[in-house]
Each structure stands twice: as structure tokens, then as C-alpha cells.
Design a protein around this motif. Structure first.
Motif, PDB file in Angstrom:
ATOM      1  N   ALA A  19     -10.006   3.958   6.533  1.00 44.20           N
ATOM      2  CA  ALA A  19     -10.505   2.588   6.428  1.00 44.20           C
ATOM      3  C   ALA A  19     -12.007   2.531   6.594  1.00 44.20           C
ATOM      4  O   ALA A  19     -12.645   3.449   7.122  1.00 44.20           O
ATOM      5  N   ASP A  64      -9.262   2.441  -4.722  1.00 41.16           N
ATOM      6  CA  ASP A  64      -9.617   1.929  -3.399  1.00 41.16           C
ATOM      7  C   ASP A  64     -10.994   2.418  -2.967  1.00 41.16           C
ATOM      8  O   ASP A  64     -11.377   3.558  -3.213  1.00 41.16           O
ATOM      9  N   ALA A 107       0.834  -1.204   0.000  1.00 40.23           N
ATOM     10  CA  ALA A 107       0.000   0.000   0.000  1.00 40.23           C
ATOM     11  C   ALA A 107       0.868   1.254   0.000  1.00 40.23           C
ATOM     12  O   ALA A 107       1.929   1.282   0.627  1.00 40.23           O
ATOM     13  N   SER A 125      -7.664  -5.129   1.551  1.00 33.50           N
ATOM     14  CA  SER A 125      -6.889  -4.431   2.569  1.00 33.50           C
ATOM     15  C   SER A 125      -7.609  -4.526   3.903  1.00 33.50           C
ATOM     16  O   SER A 125      -8.833  -4.471   3.967  1.00 33.50           O
ATOM     17  N   GLY A 126      -6.826  -4.654   4.970  1.00 31.48           N
ATOM     18  CA  GLY A 126      -7.407  -4.680   6.303  1.00 31.48           C
ATOM     19  C   GLY A 126      -6.778  -5.729   7.179  1.00 31.48           C
ATOM     20  O   GLY A 126      -7.101  -6.923   7.070  1.00 31.48           O
ATOM     21  N   SER A 127      -5.839  -5.325   8.039  1.00 37.43           N
ATOM     22  CA  SER A 127      -5.184  -6.218   8.997  1.00 37.43           C
ATOM     23  C   SER A 127      -4.344  -7.294   8.331  1.00 37.43           C
ATOM     24  O   SER A 127      -4.179  -8.396   8.860  1.00 37.43           O
ATOM     25  N   ALA A 153      -7.997  -1.696   8.401  1.00 37.65           N
ATOM     26  CA  ALA A 153      -6.895  -1.219   7.574  1.00 37.65           C
ATOM     27  C   ALA A 153      -6.266   0.027   8.193  1.00 37.65           C
ATOM     28  O   ALA A 153      -6.923   0.786   8.895  1.00 37.65           O
ATOM     29  N   VAL A 174     -10.993  -1.729   0.864  1.00 35.98           N
ATOM     30  CA  VAL A 174     -10.360  -1.306   2.116  1.00 35.98           C
ATOM     31  C   VAL A 174     -11.324  -1.617   3.253  1.00 35.98           C
ATOM     32  O   VAL A 174     -12.240  -0.840   3.537  1.00 35.98           O
ATOM     33  N   TYR A 214      -3.403  -6.528   0.114  1.00 40.55           N
ATOM     34  CA  TYR A 214      -2.930  -5.141   0.058  1.00 40.55           C
ATOM     35  C   TYR A 214      -2.380  -4.817   1.437  1.00 40.55           C
ATOM     36  O   TYR A 214      -3.124  -4.699   2.399  1.00 40.55           O
ATOM     37  N   GLY A 256      -2.734  -0.100  10.936  1.00 34.92           N
ATOM     38  CA  GLY A 256      -3.830  -1.053  10.907  1.00 34.92           C
ATOM     39  C   GLY A 256      -3.831  -1.999  12.087  1.00 34.92           C
ATOM     40  O   GLY A 256      -2.878  -2.065  12.867  1.00 34.92           O
TER      41      GLY A 256
END
Length: 321
Positions: free
Chosen positions: A159, A130, A18, A182-184, A155, A151, A203, A286
Motif C-alpha cells: 500500500a 494498480d 481485490a 483502494s484503502g480501508s 490498503a 492504492v 476496490y 487493511g
């Protein structure tokens, strides 16, 4: 999985790094690409604007040299993030520079622009936009984006509150193009899980902050290695858009992370001093950072992700159901 267009169909490992505001720089991007993942950075990280051309020249030359020296393991392509919100008065200039260097991937944020998408595609690039929900996903594709970055909740930076399961499920009901999640994301198992849900790529942002190449202060990197999801706060106070930040950085700035006021979304500013101060002093991060326990090189981080990814696949194959 999607029928991916070039250059997304040539990735050695299904990860997109990212773009990290202030933190991403050519050194990080080059090492990400050499390690086999898409390296990216925001165009706005180059200050003054003229520096963007210097950086793109550095990246393209370094990756060309790597490919010549290592034809058996060429570098992954790189991406430049463009903020297409009206507050970005550099967009026209930065897009012209990206066109000159034929940047292979453009990541667009905070608005979908048909003219931007057409410009990128005209020079042979692809656009990944995104989004934080299915409504914005539809708008992005309707305006011509090639792919989407979902996302999800957890994230770093700006987020969504949406579960990754919900986002991928809803988007895949109508969209069969390139899709990143995307996210954690901070482990190889998470990369495999993203693919299992229907995404093409993971991501990953926060994990790359704690690398030697990242342009983050040492205290920021160290705080990431010492924290976990309990140390993240979700607030719109700093930029007008909700995002995830390290509680420790908020305390260091003299504020109570558990009692932050709400901000006016109309006060968004991503190119000026206010926004820069927010990301410089209030550190985005994140919820997946519990997997980050040490500051390492980018090459070492990607090697760990690859190892964990293959270990996770082996565990699944060994399961009796």
C-alpha cells in the motif's frame, strides 16, 4: 464519473474485489461475481501453473450457467491479477491461458508493460493497473493501461502512504478513464465516498478475507473480526515493499511488530517460497477492518455493502446543505 468501456460499464454494484494472494480462489471469485461485484484472483494462486486453466474453466462455466438461469441479474465480470515484475517467471504462460479464456479484466501490478496491455486489449479485455502515486499512474497510462487502481494509505498488503483524497484529486486532474480507489474500504459508506471523490469503483480486499468462501485459515478470518486499525503495522520487512499486516500474526511468528527491521527492496520475490511464506504466515490486512465484525458469506457481505451504500445516499439527500 468516467465514460466506462465494456465490461466495466455493466457492473450491478460499483465494487471490484481485490485479488488476494493465496486467499482468492474460484469459489470466492464466482460468489463475488454472482453477488454483482467484480471477483478477482492472482494468477499465481493457481499452483502448479497448469491449475490456472482448470480454474478459469470453472469460473467461466459457473458464471455462464448463472447468467442462463438468471437472465434478469447476470453476474459481474471477473478479473485475473498478473504480477508483471521481472521476478514472475510464469507471466508468459499465465497470459497465454488468460488469452485462451478471453479474461475480461486483467489487473496488473508491480510494473507497467506495454506488451501485456496490448495483448489484453487485442482479445477484447481491459487492463486496470494498480499504483501507489501519481508518477506511477502517469507511467501506466503512457504504456497503454485502460484504467487505474489508486492504492491509497490503509490498503491491505502492498500500500501507499498517500491520502486517498490526494491520490484521486491528482489523478483526476489529467485522467478521465476508469478509476478505482483502494484503502480501508469495508463499508457501503466508503463505496459512496470513493465515488464522491471522483473514483468510479471501490476496490475492496480485506473484508472478503473474512468470508466463508475465502481460502484463508479460520484463525486469520477470526483475527480480522476482532481487530481494528490499531492492530495494523506498515512494514517492508517481508517482501521488500511496504505493506500493511496484522500485528497478531507477526507476534504469532515470534517477532515484535513494533520493532521490525527494514528490508532491501531488491529482494522482492512474488513467485517463490519466501513470498508465499510471508503471506501465508504474516497476514496482510487493511485498516478498514473495524467494520468487519463477523465471518459471513460473500453474498451476505455484498448485501450489507449495498444496504449501507443506499442508506448513505439517503443521508446525504436528507442533509440541508
Amino acid at each position: 464519473m468516467s465514460n466506462l468501456p465494456p465490461p466495466l460499464n455493466q457492473l450491478p454494484f460499483p465494487v471490484i474485489g481485490a485479488p488476494l494472494f493465496i486467499i482468492s480462489n474460484p469459489k470466492l471469485v464466482i460468489e463475488q461475481c454472482k453477488a454483482g461485484v467484480v471477483g478477482s484472483m492472482p494468477a499465481l494462486n493457481a499452483r502448479p501453473a497448469e491449475q490456472l486453466e482448470e480454474w478459469l474453466a470453472e469460473i467461466t462455466e459457473a458464471l455462464a450457467a448463472h447468467d442462463k438461469a438468471h437472465p434478469d441479474r447476470p453476474a459481474a465480470p471477473f478479473a485475473i491479477n498478473q504480477i508483471v515484475h521481472k521476478s514472475n517467471d510464469r507471466l508468459e504462460h499465465d497470459m497465454a491461458v488468460c488469452e485462451k479464456y478471453k479474461v475480461p479484466i486483467i489487473i496488473t501490478s508491480l510494473g507497467a508493460r506495454e506488451d501485456v496491455n496490448k495483448a489484453v486489449q487485442a482479445w477484447g479485455g481491459v487492463v486496470m493497473h494498480d499504483v501507489i502515486n501519481n508518477v506511477f499512474a502517469h507511467k501506466a497510462i503512457e504504456k497503454g493501461a485502460n484504467g487505474l487502481i489508486a492504492v491509497a494509505a490503509g490498503a491491505g498488503g502492498h500500500a501507499s502512504v498517500k491520502s486517498p483524497f490526494a491520490m484521486i484529486q491528482e489523478i483526476r486532474q489529467w485522467f478521465d478513464g476508469p478509476l478505482a480507489l483502494s484503502g480501508s474500504m469495508a463499508s457501503g459508506g466508503a463505496v459512496l465516498a470513493a465515488q464522491a471523490m471522483g473514483a468510479d469503483f471501490a476496490y475492496i480486499g480485506s473484508a472478503f478475507i473474512a468470508t466463508h468462501e475465502a481460502r484463508a485459515v479460520d484463525a486469520y478470518k477470526q483475527m480480522i473480526t476482532e481487530c481494528n486499525s490499531d492492530d495494523i503495522v506498515y512494514s517492508n520487512f517481508y517482501t521488500g515493499i511496504h505493506g500493511n499486516y496484522l500485528k497478531g500474526s507477526i507476534r504469532n511468528a515470534g517477532m515484535d511488530p513494533d520493532h521490525l527491521p527494514e528490508s532491501d527492496p531488491s529482494k522482492m520475490n512474488f513467485g517463490g517460497g519466501g513470498a508465499a511464506k510471508a503471506w501465508k504466515d504474516i497476514w496482510g490486512c487493511g485498516q478498514g477492518i473495524g467494520a468487519i465484525t463477523a465471518v459471513t458469506s460473500t453474498a451476505e457481505l455484498v448485501a450489507r455493502l449495498r444496504r449501507e451504500y443506499h442508506e448513505a445516499r439517503e443521508r446525504l439527500v436528507a442533509m440541508p446543505y
